[in-house]
Scaffold this active site. Structure first.
Site: not given
Length: 302
Positions: A51, A197, A201-202, A204, A207
């Site tokens: 990271y 996850g 990635k958004g 669900l 948005k």
């Protein structure tokens, strides 16, 4: 916050953990995010040497200094890299795994890791050698427990009887492959699943409309993904969609913690809201499962 047992160990970890990959490198901002998580009862913090090429681990060392006991700290290794270079390669050799762990400990400013994970892996790796590395690190007191981060069934099964306490894997309503191949198997062995996850990635979240790609996700068309996302939004309300998606994966008893990233304290509070939500009923869970067909693993099975 609810806490669950890590594998067959005596370690209790928060069912919502903080993933540190997206932490800002500004120490003040990063500290505010970590403090927000601690305030809400999070004790499981997941990082990795890769990271931001070690900078996240170095940042965390400043944040945890003087309060190491407040953290169940997990890191990952196996991607061979050198600071200052952009290229890396996969290296699960015994020598490198031990070297990488010690380098992570130095960057983190701690004498031990609570959990150390292999950051990937293939069936063609020198697995016996890799296992030896983790077992020796454990015997030397440098790590308390170890596991792997993998979605490959054949790799997971190869490590399952080697003493691992956890497997980190991608799992969501849109990626139900672990239900077909792994969750029941790992639960039967007392091995914890750490999920990444869960909100896909958004897709669900509230948005979903702007997050779902035109070409869909995995084997699902955009229309199918949107139908599942709408069902998630309808279950506990649109604004609680992300929390509902997290509760979906927490429903399986194999799942010990869901690691969610955050780049602001507000995102931490939104993620942790899932722990404050009532667990899904069996009926709600079944309706969500019925909203989209489950994918299966096409590769890495044998």
């Amino acid at each position: 916050m609810n806490y669950r047992q890590l594998g067959n160990t005596d370690i209790q970890i928060s069912e919502i953990g903080l993933g540190t990959m997206s932490l800002p490198l500004d120490q003040k901002k990063a500290t505010a995010i970590v403090d927000a998580a601690l305030e809400k009862g999070v004790n499981y913090f997941d990082t990795a040497d890769l990271y931001k090429y070690g900078e996240i681990e170095e940042l965390l060392s400043k944040i945890i200094k003087g309060r190491r006991d407040d953290f169940i700290l997990a890191s990952k290794g196996g991607n061979h890299w050198e600071k200052g270079k952009d290229d890396w390669f996969w290296d699960p050799s015994k020598a490198y795994i031990k070297e990488a762990c010690k380098a992570s400990l130095q960057r983190l400013g701690t004498d031990y890791l609570d959990v150390y994970q292999l950051h990937g892996g293939t069936i063609d790796d020198p697995i016996d050698e890799t296992i030896e590395a983790f077992q020796e690190l454990q015997q030397e007191g440098l790590i308390r427990e170890w596991g792997i981060s993998s979605i490959r069934p054949n790799v997971i099964k190869r490590y399952a009887d080697a003493g691992i306490s956890s497997v980190m894997m991608q799992y969501s309503l849109l990626d139900r492959r672990p239900e077909e191949a792994m969750l029941d198997f790992l639960h039967s062995l007392g091995i914890s699943v750490i999920v990444r996850g869960p909100v896909a990635k958004g897709m669900l979240s509230a948005k979903a409309e702007e997050k779902v790609p035109e070409n869909g996700y995995l084997g699902h068309t955009r229309a199918k993904v949107m139908r599942a996302a709408e069902k998630v939004q309808q279950t506990r309300g649109r604004e609680a969609a992300a929390q509902t998606a997290i509760q979906y994966v927490l429903k399986h008893p194999a799942v010990t913690s869901v690691v969610a990233g955050a780049s602001t304290p507000q995102q931490v509070f939104e993620n942790i809201g899932a722990s404050e939500l009532e667990p899904l009923t069996d009926e709600e869970h079944a309706r969500l499962q019925g909203s989209i067909q489950a994918e299966i693993y096409q590769q890495h099975r044998n």
